[in-house]
Design a protein around this motif. Structure first.
Motif, PDB file in Angstrom:
ATOM      1  N   GLN A  34       0.243   7.844   3.727  1.00 33.65           N
ATOM      2  CA  GLN A  34       0.212   6.405   3.520  1.00 33.65           C
ATOM      3  C   GLN A  34      -1.190   5.966   3.152  1.00 33.65           C
ATOM      4  O   GLN A  34      -1.386   4.935   2.524  1.00 33.65           O
ATOM      5  N   ASN A  35      -2.179   6.763   3.593  1.00 31.18           N
ATOM      6  CA  ASN A  35      -3.559   6.478   3.243  1.00 31.18           C
ATOM      7  C   ASN A  35      -3.822   6.981   1.821  1.00 31.18           C
ATOM      8  O   ASN A  35      -4.269   8.101   1.602  1.00 31.18           O
ATOM      9  N   ALA A  36      -3.541   6.096   0.863  1.00 29.08           N
ATOM     10  CA  ALA A  36      -3.597   6.509  -0.540  1.00 29.08           C
ATOM     11  C   ALA A  36      -5.015   6.871  -0.958  1.00 29.08           C
ATOM     12  O   ALA A  36      -5.218   7.792  -1.750  1.00 29.08           O
ATOM     13  N   ALA A  37      -6.008   6.176  -0.407  1.00 29.67           N
ATOM     14  CA  ALA A  37      -7.394   6.441  -0.817  1.00 29.67           C
ATOM     15  C   ALA A  37      -7.767   7.884  -0.498  1.00 29.67           C
ATOM     16  O   ALA A  37      -8.330   8.591  -1.339  1.00 29.67           O
ATOM     17  N   LEU A  38      -7.424   8.321   0.709  1.00 29.93           N
ATOM     18  CA  LEU A  38      -7.734   9.699   1.103  1.00 29.93           C
ATOM     19  C   LEU A  38      -6.965  10.695   0.258  1.00 29.93           C
ATOM     20  O   LEU A  38      -7.519  11.668  -0.250  1.00 29.93           O
ATOM     21  N   ALA A  39      -5.668  10.449   0.120  1.00 27.21           N
ATOM     22  CA  ALA A  39      -4.820  11.401  -0.594  1.00 27.21           C
ATOM     23  C   ALA A  39      -5.269  11.540  -2.049  1.00 27.21           C
ATOM     24  O   ALA A  39      -5.399  12.646  -2.569  1.00 27.21           O
ATOM     25  N   LEU A  40      -5.532  10.402  -2.705  1.00 27.00           N
ATOM     26  CA  LEU A  40      -5.909  10.456  -4.126  1.00 27.00           C
ATOM     27  C   LEU A  40      -7.282  11.076  -4.315  1.00 27.00           C
ATOM     28  O   LEU A  40      -7.597  11.584  -5.392  1.00 27.00           O
ATOM     29  N   SER A  41      -8.103  11.047  -3.267  1.00 28.53           N
ATOM     30  CA  SER A  41      -9.444  11.626  -3.405  1.00 28.53           C
ATOM     31  C   SER A  41      -9.395  13.155  -3.471  1.00 28.53           C
ATOM     32  O   SER A  41     -10.325  13.768  -3.977  1.00 28.53           O
ATOM     33  N   ILE A  42      -8.326  13.763  -2.971  1.00 31.37           N
ATOM     34  CA  ILE A  42      -8.290  15.235  -3.027  1.00 31.37           C
ATOM     35  C   ILE A  42      -7.175  15.789  -3.924  1.00 31.37           C
ATOM     36  O   ILE A  42      -7.117  16.989  -4.152  1.00 31.37           O
ATOM     37  N   ALA A  43      -6.297  14.906  -4.416  1.00 29.24           N
ATOM     38  CA  ALA A  43      -5.128  15.409  -5.147  1.00 29.24           C
ATOM     39  C   ALA A  43      -5.438  15.679  -6.614  1.00 29.24           C
ATOM     40  O   ALA A  43      -6.073  14.865  -7.286  1.00 29.24           O
ATOM     41  N   ARG A  44      -4.955  16.819  -7.120  1.00 29.66           N
ATOM     42  CA  ARG A  44      -5.057  17.074  -8.554  1.00 29.66           C
ATOM     43  C   ARG A  44      -4.094  16.140  -9.284  1.00 29.66           C
ATOM     44  O   ARG A  44      -4.417  15.558 -10.312  1.00 29.66           O
ATOM     45  N   HIS A  45      -2.909  16.000  -8.700  1.00 23.62           N
ATOM     46  CA  HIS A  45      -1.885  15.176  -9.317  1.00 23.62           C
ATOM     47  C   HIS A  45      -1.212  14.362  -8.205  1.00 23.62           C
ATOM     48  O   HIS A  45      -1.094  14.852  -7.092  1.00 23.62           O
ATOM     49  N   ALA A  46      -0.802  13.154  -8.498  1.00 21.42           N
ATOM     50  CA  ALA A  46      -0.170  12.347  -7.455  1.00 21.42           C
ATOM     51  C   ALA A  46       1.023  11.583  -8.001  1.00 21.42           C
ATOM     52  O   ALA A  46       1.100  11.283  -9.201  1.00 21.42           O
ATOM     53  N   TYR A  47       1.947  11.307  -7.104  1.00 14.18           N
ATOM     54  CA  TYR A  47       3.141  10.528  -7.422  1.00 14.18           C
ATOM     55  C   TYR A  47       3.186   9.325  -6.490  1.00 14.18           C
ATOM     56  O   TYR A  47       2.923   9.463  -5.297  1.00 14.18           O
ATOM     57  N   VAL A  48       3.526   8.180  -7.040  1.00 18.10           N
ATOM     58  CA  VAL A  48       3.740   7.002  -6.208  1.00 18.10           C
ATOM     59  C   VAL A  48       5.241   6.787  -6.089  1.00 18.10           C
ATOM     60  O   VAL A  48       5.940   6.687  -7.102  1.00 18.10           O
ATOM     61  N   LEU A  49       5.722   6.748  -4.856  1.00 17.03           N
ATOM     62  CA  LEU A  49       7.150   6.506  -4.628  1.00 17.03           C
ATOM     63  C   LEU A  49       7.339   5.056  -4.224  1.00 17.03           C
ATOM     64  O   LEU A  49       6.608   4.536  -3.389  1.00 17.03           O
ATOM     65  N   GLU A  50       8.341   4.433  -4.832  1.00 18.52           N
ATOM     66  CA  GLU A  50       8.695   3.069  -4.486  1.00 18.52           C
ATOM     67  C   GLU A  50      10.203   2.988  -4.416  1.00 18.52           C
ATOM     68  O   GLU A  50      10.880   3.364  -5.384  1.00 18.52           O
ATOM     69  N   LEU A  51      10.710   2.546  -3.291  1.00 16.26           N
ATOM     70  CA  LEU A  51      12.161   2.379  -3.124  1.00 16.26           C
ATOM     71  C   LEU A  51      12.946   3.585  -3.609  1.00 16.26           C
ATOM     72  O   LEU A  51      13.951   3.459  -4.310  1.00 16.26           O
ATOM     73  N   GLY A  52      12.468   4.762  -3.265  1.00 20.04           N
ATOM     74  CA  GLY A  52      13.223   5.970  -3.563  1.00 20.04           C
ATOM     75  C   GLY A  52      13.041   6.531  -4.958  1.00 20.04           C
ATOM     76  O   GLY A  52      13.681   7.520  -5.310  1.00 20.04           O
ATOM     77  N   GLY A  53      12.192   5.905  -5.780  1.00 17.23           N
ATOM     78  CA  GLY A  53      11.971   6.421  -7.135  1.00 17.23           C
ATOM     79  C   GLY A  53      10.479   6.565  -7.430  1.00 17.23           C
ATOM     80  O   GLY A  53       9.650   5.915  -6.790  1.00 17.23           O
ATOM     81  N   VAL A  54      10.143   7.423  -8.390  1.00 18.77           N
ATOM     82  CA  VAL A  54       8.737   7.568  -8.785  1.00 18.77           C
ATOM     83  C   VAL A  54       8.381   6.401  -9.698  1.00 18.77           C
ATOM     84  O   VAL A  54       8.967   6.235 -10.764  1.00 18.77           O
TER      85      VAL A  54
END
Ligand code: ATP
Length: 240
Positions: A197-217
């Motif tokens: 849920q901590n997007a700042a942390l996750a995006l700081s280390i991820a090569r690639h990221a997906y945002v999920l909203e209401l069950g969809g990317v």
């Protein structure tokens, strides 16, 4: 390495929790999955771990492949045998057992060849656990419990490590240490699928990221690019 194609999932008595989600974790990559409460992040991990049935969920469409082989859902141990290991949400450890006993049990469950040397590696990664090896799990701080939960997963020598909200409830400094440990594991070649849920942390280390909203990317891209995306900044990074 991991390929999720057009996956839809429904729980008994409720509407779809995932709707046509596609996601890839390449060999050696850190991939992050971010999104608000209820977006479906945990559901996706449950599907990959073949853990849906216990929660009365089922795949209604799509498929999950690990290294080209379809995970059929017929055998809940199948992903684990392939080296897909999940750190559960909520740090499930054995509170009445010591740190060392927790790790030994996990290594034993993983089998001799995979468990060998794993405990020593966990202590190298988290020296604080070595200091506390004779302490019972329930006496550890929240951060230490999270490290032990990750340590238990590592005792199974994963090829793909999946983490569900590893920084939830941790002080910022401890959260940074957990992230640094994930980075180190990845530098040694482990692929990581990180739900945060901590997007700042996750995006700081991820090569690639997906945002999920209401069950969809709703969005996907390199971690760095998503960090600069105005919509992501507004919705998930508390910026404008
Ligand atoms: P959180 O961070 O709160 O865990 P999440 O993004 O991981 O959120 P999920 O837990 O995957 O989201 O939930 C997705 C949707 O599925 C939600 O609408 C949730 O209410 C529903 N859901 C989750 N587990 C079950 C269940 N066992 N039975 C019925 N519905 C469920």
């Amino acid at each position: 390495m991991l390929d999720v194609r057009d996956l839809s999932i429904a729980y008994q008595g409720s509407i779809a929790a995932l709707r046509g989600v596609s996601l890839t974790v390449p060999e050696g990559a850190i991939v992050a999955l971010v999104g608000n409460n209820g977006a479906g992040k945990t559901t996706l991990l449950r599907a990959v771990s073949q853990n849906l049935r216990r929660h009365r969920g089922r795949i209604t469409q799509g498929e999950i492949r690990f290294e080209g082989q379809a995970l059929t859902g017929a055998d809940p141990e199948e992903p684990f045998r392939h080296g897909v290991v999940q750190v559960p949400e909520g740090r499930r450890i054995f509170g009445t057992l010591t740190v060392e006993e927790n790790l030994r049990l996990a290594a034993a469950a993983a089998g001799r060849s995979r468990g060998r040397g794993a405990i020593q590696r966990v202590y190298e990664l988290f020296p604080v656990l070595a200091d506390r090896r004779r302490q019972r799990g329930l006496l550890l701080s929240g951060g230490e419990q999270q490290m032990l939960a990750i340590g238990r997963a590592l005792a199974a020598a994963p090829r793909l490590l999946m983490l569900d909200e590893p920084t939830l409830g941790l002080a910022p400094q401890t959260a940074d240490r957990v992230m640094a440990a994930i980075r180190r594991l990845n530098a040694d070649g482990m692929a990581v699928l990180l739900v945060e849920q901590n997007a700042a942390l996750a995006l700081s280390i991820a090569r690639h990221a997906y945002v999920l909203e209401l069950g969809g990317v709703s969005l996907e891209g390199p971690g760095e690019r998503l960090r600069e995306d105005p919509e992501v900044r507004r919705l998930y990074l508390g910026g404008s």
